[in-house]
Design a protein around this motif. Sequence first.
Motif, mmCIF file in Angstrom:
data_model
loop_
_atom_site.group_PDB
_atom_site.id
_atom_site.type_symbol
_atom_site.label_atom_id
_atom_site.label_comp_id
_atom_site.label_asym_id
_atom_site.label_seq_id
_atom_site.Cartn_x
_atom_site.Cartn_y
_atom_site.Cartn_z
ATOM 1 N N ASN A 118 3.396 -2.806 9.594
ATOM 2 C CA ASN A 118 4.593 -3.182 8.850
ATOM 3 C C ASN A 118 4.372 -3.189 7.338
ATOM 4 O O ASN A 118 4.891 -4.049 6.625
ATOM 5 C CB ASN A 118 5.088 -4.562 9.289
ATOM 6 N N GLY A 119 3.597 -2.239 6.843
ATOM 7 C CA GLY A 119 3.293 -2.203 5.422
ATOM 8 C C GLY A 119 3.439 -0.805 4.854
ATOM 9 O O GLY A 119 3.765 0.157 5.550
ATOM 10 N N ALA A 120 3.185 -0.695 3.561
ATOM 11 C CA ALA A 120 3.250 0.595 2.877
ATOM 12 C C ALA A 120 1.882 1.281 2.954
ATOM 13 O O ALA A 120 0.855 0.621 2.836
ATOM 14 C CB ALA A 120 3.652 0.397 1.422
ATOM 15 N N PRO A 121 1.846 2.602 3.111
ATOM 16 C CA PRO A 121 0.572 3.322 3.305
ATOM 17 C C PRO A 121 -0.110 3.660 1.984
ATOM 18 O O PRO A 121 -0.403 4.829 1.702
ATOM 19 C CB PRO A 121 1.030 4.583 4.030
ATOM 20 N N LEU A 122 -0.402 2.658 1.172
ATOM 21 C CA LEU A 122 -0.905 2.924 -0.166
ATOM 22 C C LEU A 122 -2.231 3.678 -0.144
ATOM 23 O O LEU A 122 -2.420 4.650 -0.875
ATOM 24 C CB LEU A 122 -1.057 1.612 -0.940
ATOM 25 N N LEU A 123 -3.156 3.232 0.691
ATOM 26 C CA LEU A 123 -4.456 3.899 0.731
ATOM 27 C C LEU A 123 -4.329 5.319 1.294
ATOM 28 O O LEU A 123 -4.942 6.262 0.776
ATOM 29 C CB LEU A 123 -5.447 3.089 1.568
ATOM 30 N N ALA A 124 -3.536 5.491 2.341
ATOM 31 C CA ALA A 124 -3.396 6.807 2.976
ATOM 32 C C ALA A 124 -2.803 7.825 2.014
ATOM 33 O O ALA A 124 -3.299 8.945 1.888
ATOM 34 C CB ALA A 124 -2.546 6.690 4.241
ATOM 35 N N VAL A 125 -1.732 7.455 1.309
ATOM 36 C CA VAL A 125 -1.106 8.426 0.408
ATOM 37 C C VAL A 125 -1.955 8.654 -0.842
ATOM 38 O O VAL A 125 -1.835 9.698 -1.487
ATOM 39 C CB VAL A 125 0.324 7.998 0.000
ATOM 40 N N THR A 126 -2.823 7.697 -1.164
ATOM 41 C CA THR A 126 -3.691 7.872 -2.329
ATOM 42 C C THR A 126 -4.803 8.864 -2.048
ATOM 43 O O THR A 126 -5.021 9.815 -2.799
ATOM 44 C CB THR A 126 -4.285 6.523 -2.766
ATOM 45 N N ILE A 127 -5.527 8.656 -0.950
ATOM 46 C CA ILE A 127 -6.694 9.505 -0.699
ATOM 47 C C ILE A 127 -6.341 10.800 0.014
ATOM 48 O O ILE A 127 -7.050 11.805 -0.111
ATOM 49 C CB ILE A 127 -7.784 8.747 0.088
ATOM 50 N N ALA A 128 -5.246 10.814 0.775
ATOM 51 C CA ALA A 128 -4.854 12.024 1.511
ATOM 52 C C ALA A 128 -3.660 12.717 0.875
ATOM 53 O O ALA A 128 -3.636 13.941 0.761
ATOM 54 C CB ALA A 128 -4.556 11.679 2.971
#
Length: 540
Positions: A118-128
């Motif tokens: 239930n959160g925003a994918p900050l790490l995923a969109v940053t590194i990928a």
Amino acid sequence: MARLRYFDKAKPVLRYSNWITAALVTLFATYLHLLFFLNAGGLWRDEVDLVHLSLLPSLSDVWQNLPHDSCPILMHLVVRAWSAVGFGNTDASLRVLGLYVGLFLLLAFWLASWMMRNGAPLLAVTIAGLNVTIVYAGDSLRGYGLGSALAVLTLAVIWRLSRRPSLAVFSFAVVLAVLSVQSLYQNAFLLFAACCGGFVLCAVERRWRDTLPIFAVGAAAAVSLLPYIPLIAGAHWYVIYKVGYGFSYGWKQLSEATGSPLTILTWVWVALWIGAIAAAIFVLFWRRDRFPDRVRGLILFAGTSLLLAAAGYALFLKLAQLPTHQWHYVPLMVFSAVCLDAIFFTAWRWARPAVMILAALTISAAVVFDLPAVKCRQTNVDLIAAQLSSEVAPNDYVIVYPFYCGTTFNRYYKGAASWTTLPPLEDYTLQRYDLLKAKMQRKDPIAPVIDRITSTLQSGNRVWLVGDMPFSERPLREILPAPNNPWGWSDPPYSFHWGAQVTQFLSAHCQRSAVAIAPSTNCVNEFENLPVVVVTGWKP
């Protein structure tokens, strides 16, 4: 499904800034996809192969020729449907489709993050999302973008299924799992990792009945792959591909993929992988009392999936015995990014500000390094073919080297002069390694090319050499038909020999040669940035 409340104690400003930062990073990633779309240009050979295979006259033809491509049928069906509904198969139209697939991958990050925590994918969109390799592989007309998006969505739905099984979630998981493995063969190993994550979670919580739907999801996907077995088993030309897989070379390719465009990002990935495993061990075994059951469950699921995905992917590459390139690691990177995102943001409250700093630094680096990198054309063969189409005379002769660039040249060349590759093949619509294998088993497969060069130059016409043909001053020793040479079925030595044979013949018999088209000095895909040399005059 109950919401994850554990970290709602964080300050509202921090929570909202996390969403805002993730949205800004996603917008910048969208800008990168748009830059790729505007600058990619023509299709390069792997894309041409998939498009031409997708548009064969019947679905039966597509199915029978699937072994000539490296992915299952789903992306072919998408391209076929795209063209059938009126969008056509022009380069511009197909690039729009690729853009939509790339944006779908960004959407998949958000959907997976919402379903899992239930959160925003900050790490995923940053590194990928900001990774150049993932941008151009995801937007290319291949299966990597669609397959990666479906892999992470399947991961998220299996997490939901392992927490609170229902008929609706189970049905959705089956559909996604089947689509996932029908887009990329290697997704079967990622699906296996996700199913194992769900199974381990249910087993630890002693919910044995809940493991049955997870097992059924994996079984349905496995059954959907059974029809490919006779197709792949009958593809006798795969022996040319099987050059072996070394883990040291694989690490080199993976580090280049994760470190695109900045080498230090490779070590960021490594630190995140190690940190995620350490965090999982800490939460699951040392500080169990500090974390609610749902938090521990997500960390157990994501950690298990992450470990088995890496191990399974390495096993797949080792069993396949095929050479790899950077884009082959994109599904693993995308899958890992979602697992890392889930572990860090669930286990540690300080992950939010830390990843915000990482996002700011990554975007700063992207402005300097990403923007030029995503502006690369995918080929210059379309430009070469267009220029030659207007310059060659009907009695000229065009030779394209290496042979696999003939697929791209065939799509774009409209000239009157005949053309060939080394060796000549009967079909350039697809990457016909079966035809190449047959030619490799002949004693002198390029003899017709030498004869045609001779007659062309003797009659006062020109020979055009498209590609960086090799030249060797040493006399070429005779090679035997494959596989009766030290290199066996490996085709590069044969290709080199044929190219050097032509250049030595021309060096001895042509009067003049000049560079007609130099390789582009702008950013062009290194696999298809070819020169053109024109040869004229005959001397005995």
